[in-house]
Design an enzyme around this catalytic site. Structure first.
Site, PDB file in Angstrom:
ATOM      1  N   PRO A  52       8.767 -22.351  18.518  1.00 53.17           N
ATOM      2  CA  PRO A  52       9.076 -21.325  17.532  1.00 53.17           C
ATOM      3  C   PRO A  52      10.160 -20.862  17.449  1.00 53.17           C
ATOM      4  O   PRO A  52      10.998 -20.584  18.437  1.00 53.17           O
ATOM      5  CB  PRO A  52       7.959 -20.470  17.823  1.00 53.17           C
ATOM      6  N   ASP A  53      10.695 -20.195  16.342  1.00 53.94           N
ATOM      7  CA  ASP A  53      11.938 -19.542  16.259  1.00 53.94           C
ATOM      8  C   ASP A  53      11.729 -18.043  16.639  1.00 53.94           C
ATOM      9  O   ASP A  53      10.336 -17.794  17.126  1.00 53.94           O
ATOM     10  CB  ASP A  53      12.706 -19.597  14.743  1.00 53.94           C
ATOM     11  N   PHE A  54      12.389 -17.213  16.401  1.00 52.10           N
ATOM     12  CA  PHE A  54      12.282 -15.780  16.723  1.00 52.10           C
ATOM     13  C   PHE A  54      11.607 -14.884  15.725  1.00 52.10           C
ATOM     14  O   PHE A  54      10.744 -14.139  15.894  1.00 52.10           O
ATOM     15  CB  PHE A  54      13.415 -15.182  17.156  1.00 52.10           C
ATOM     16  N   ARG A  55      12.197 -14.950  14.356  1.00 54.88           N
ATOM     17  CA  ARG A  55      12.059 -13.941  13.472  1.00 54.88           C
ATOM     18  C   ARG A  55      11.183 -14.487  12.085  1.00 54.88           C
ATOM     19  O   ARG A  55      11.176 -13.684  11.220  1.00 54.88           O
ATOM     20  CB  ARG A  55      13.450 -13.416  12.971  1.00 54.88           C
ATOM     21  N   ASN A 128      20.626 -21.667  21.040  1.00 52.80           N
ATOM     22  CA  ASN A 128      19.334 -22.001  21.794  1.00 52.80           C
ATOM     23  C   ASN A 128      19.328 -22.169  22.992  1.00 52.80           C
ATOM     24  O   ASN A 128      20.478 -22.759  23.702  1.00 52.80           O
ATOM     25  CB  ASN A 128      18.753 -23.307  20.829  1.00 52.80           C
ATOM     26  N   ASP A 130      16.942 -24.185  24.668  1.00 52.73           N
ATOM     27  CA  ASP A 130      16.174 -25.331  24.928  1.00 52.73           C
ATOM     28  C   ASP A 130      16.587 -26.414  25.452  1.00 52.73           C
ATOM     29  O   ASP A 130      16.022 -27.445  26.018  1.00 52.73           O
ATOM     30  CB  ASP A 130      15.525 -25.453  23.790  1.00 52.73           C
ATOM     31  N   HIS A 147      24.228 -18.376  24.138  1.00 53.72           N
ATOM     32  CA  HIS A 147      23.443 -17.353  24.754  1.00 53.72           C
ATOM     33  C   HIS A 147      22.978 -17.752  26.065  1.00 53.72           C
ATOM     34  O   HIS A 147      21.453 -17.568  26.416  1.00 53.72           O
ATOM     35  CB  HIS A 147      22.099 -17.152  23.627  1.00 53.72           C
TER      36      HIS A 147
HETATM   37  P1  OAD Z   1      15.706 -16.659  13.871  1.00 54.25           P
HETATM   38  O1  OAD Z   1      14.464 -16.958  14.298  1.00 54.25           O
HETATM   39  O2  OAD Z   1      16.429 -15.340  13.803  1.00 54.25           O
HETATM   40  O3  OAD Z   1      16.299 -17.612  12.756  1.00 54.25           O
HETATM   41  C1  OAD Z   1      15.835 -18.701  12.503  1.00 54.25           C
HETATM   42  C2  OAD Z   1      16.243 -19.272  11.239  1.00 54.25           C
HETATM   43  O4  OAD Z   1      15.915 -20.537  11.178  1.00 54.25           O
HETATM   44  C3  OAD Z   1      15.328 -18.471  10.094  1.00 54.25           C
HETATM   45  O5  OAD Z   1      16.126 -18.023   9.014  1.00 54.25           O
HETATM   46  C4  OAD Z   1      14.412 -19.694   9.578  1.00 54.25           C
HETATM   47  O6  OAD Z   1      13.885 -19.387   8.386  1.00 54.25           O
HETATM   48  C5  OAD Z   1      14.986 -20.791   9.849  1.00 54.25           C
HETATM   49  N1  OAD Z   1      14.249 -21.938  10.132  1.00 54.25           N
HETATM   50  C6  OAD Z   1      13.189 -22.095  10.702  1.00 54.25           C
HETATM   51  N2  OAD Z   1      12.720 -23.278  10.873  1.00 54.25           N
HETATM   52  C7  OAD Z   1      13.493 -24.052  10.277  1.00 54.25           C
HETATM   53  C8  OAD Z   1      13.775 -25.729   9.807  1.00 54.25           C
HETATM   54  N3  OAD Z   1      12.819 -26.568  10.385  1.00 54.25           N
HETATM   55  N4  OAD Z   1      14.620 -25.762   9.012  1.00 54.25           N
HETATM   56  C9  OAD Z   1      15.630 -24.896   8.547  1.00 54.25           C
HETATM   57  N5  OAD Z   1      15.618 -23.506   8.969  1.00 54.25           N
HETATM   58  C10 OAD Z   1      14.632 -23.119   9.829  1.00 54.25           C
HETATM   59  O7  OAD Z   1      16.707 -17.536  15.188  1.00 54.25           O
HETATM   60  P2  OAD Z   1      18.119 -17.483  15.495  1.00 54.25           P
HETATM   61  O8  OAD Z   1      18.956 -17.219  14.656  1.00 54.25           O
HETATM   62  O9  OAD Z   1      18.369 -18.631  16.473  1.00 54.25           O
HETATM   63  O10 OAD Z   1      18.922 -14.452  21.160  1.00 54.25           O
HETATM   64  O11 OAD Z   1      18.176 -16.274  16.530  1.00 54.25           O
HETATM   65  C11 OAD Z   1      19.263 -15.786  17.258  1.00 54.25           C
HETATM   66  C12 OAD Z   1      19.037 -15.121  18.515  1.00 54.25           C
HETATM   67  O12 OAD Z   1      18.118 -13.951  18.406  1.00 54.25           O
HETATM   68  C13 OAD Z   1      18.377 -15.984  19.373  1.00 54.25           C
HETATM   69  O13 OAD Z   1      19.269 -16.774  20.183  1.00 54.25           O
HETATM   70  C14 OAD Z   1      17.700 -15.182  20.485  1.00 54.25           C
HETATM   71  C15 OAD Z   1      17.225 -14.119  19.686  1.00 54.25           C
HETATM   72  O14 OAD Z   1      16.935 -12.551  19.914  1.00 54.25           O
HETATM   73  C16 OAD Z   1      18.725 -14.055  22.235  1.00 54.25           C
HETATM   74  O15 OAD Z   1      17.616 -13.892  22.867  1.00 54.25           O
HETATM   75  C17 OAD Z   1      19.796 -13.462  23.035  1.00 54.25           C
END
Ligand code: OAD
Length: 297
Positions: A52-55, A128, A130, A147
């Site tokens: 999963p992503d974060f947000r 990431n 991972d 990170h």
């Molecule tokens: P986010 O979860 O903030 O953003 C992920 C983005 O990817 C969102 O805009 C989604 O819409 C998009 N997304 C998800 N799945 C996708 C797919 N299959 N294709 C295209 N887009 C997709 O994650 P990050 O930006 O990576 O830091 O978060 C940044 C940092 O916040 C992380 O490294 C982590 C977190 O807190 C730390 O823990 C220090």
């Protein structure tokens, strides 16, 4: 396309002919074959692998941490909170530790690796943890793990280095017992944490070094699967020269960062079209082969 030409700086600068995947493919095929592409990757590059992503509302990690009873979702990656209540992070780390769940690189990771093999990737800055870029074959020296990573570990009380494998075993063993993280804490004189960057910690030196060295050479910036909400990473799109072509591949529109091409939707789908237009069929074959071997056929 006038402004892109007008802002062009170097003699070998190739302008973008159209603001779409075809234009992007033409640019990659016709621009001089040198390492001039930087990828900025985020969690969206790995969601197709099952991480999963974060947000993202509903599915993102920060919407699914209720069982830990945290003051805020981000507390799970906060140094202050970890010092007070390490159980939550240690439990989550069992899932996050690369290799434990058997996550495989996505098409997007394999595309980044192919950019490297073709001599085009200058650097992949990833948020990431991972490790999937490296598992896809991107050499470690081409990846800036902005990170941090699970490759090394440190005692947060006294700064002592701890073998990452020892921490991995402890995390997998749980809290109590001879091999658990409590006994590791006693052995090293304080809590031990993998060197992934928590809120309140500095980014690794490699981030600052490559931010200074690389962006002046960047002619194409590919921003993939990130909400660009965490700084200083989110400042990186402002680093390249004005002539640099900036492309977004993301589900969410973050056009305020000023992209020349915004490809909204799943990055793997855009990558699939891009590699087809590039004639880089080997990326698709590699992906198909990896799925076959993963299913044991
Ligand atoms: P986010 O979860 O903030 O953003 C992920 C983005 O990817 C969102 O805009 C989604 O819409 C998009 N997304 C998800 N799945 C996708 C797919 N299959 N294709 C295209 N887009 C997709 O994650 P990050 O930006 O990576 O830091 O978060 C940044 C940092 O916040 C992380 O490294 C982590 C977190 O807190 C730390 O823990 C220090």
């Amino acid at each position: 396309m006038g402004p892109l030409l007008a802002r062009g700086l170097s003699q070998d600068f190739v302008p973008l002919k159209s603001r779409c995947i075809k234009g992007l493919a033409d640019w990659i095929l016709t621009s001089p074959c040198q390492r001039n592409i930087i990828v900025l990757a985020g969690a969206g590059a790995s969601t197709a692998a099952g991480i999963p992503d974060f947000r993202s509302p509903g599915t993102g990690l920060y919407d699914n941490l209720q069982k830990y009873n945290l003051p805020t979702p981000e507390s799970i990656f906060s140094l202050d909170y970890f010092r007070k209540a390490p159980d939550a992070f240690y439990e989550l780390a069992r899932d996050l530790w690369p290799g434990v769940q058997g996550y495989r690189p996505t098409l997007t990771h394999r595309f980044i690796s192919t950019l490297d093999r073709k001599g085009r990737l200058l650097r992949c800055f990833t948020q990431n943890i991972d490790g999937l870029e490296r598992l896809a074959g991107v050499p470690s020296e081409r990846v800036v793990a902005a990170h941090g990573s699970f490759d090394t570990a440190t005692c947060v009380r006294n700064g002592k280095s701890v073998p990452a494998e020892e921490l991995r075993q402890a995390v997998l063993s749980g809290k109590e017992g001879p091999g658990g993280w409590q006994s590791l804490r006693e052995k090293y004189g304080g809590l031990v944490k993998p060197d992934i960057v928590f809120f309140g910690e500095n980014l690794p030196a490699s981030f600052f070094k490559h931010r200074t060295l690389d962006f002046c050479k960047c002619q194409l910036l590919l921003v993939i699967g990130t909400s660009l909400s965490v700084y200083p990473f989110a400042d990186l799109p402002r680093e390249p020269p004005g002539s640099c072509i900036k492309v977004l591949m993301n589900r969410e529109d973050i056009s305020e960062f000023g992209f020349d091409i915004s490809l909204l939707g799943d990055c793997d789908e855009h990558v699939q079209e891009l590699v087809t237009r590039l004639g880089w069929q080997e990326v698709l074959k590699e992906m198909a082969d990896s799925k076959t071997s993963a299913s044991g056929d």
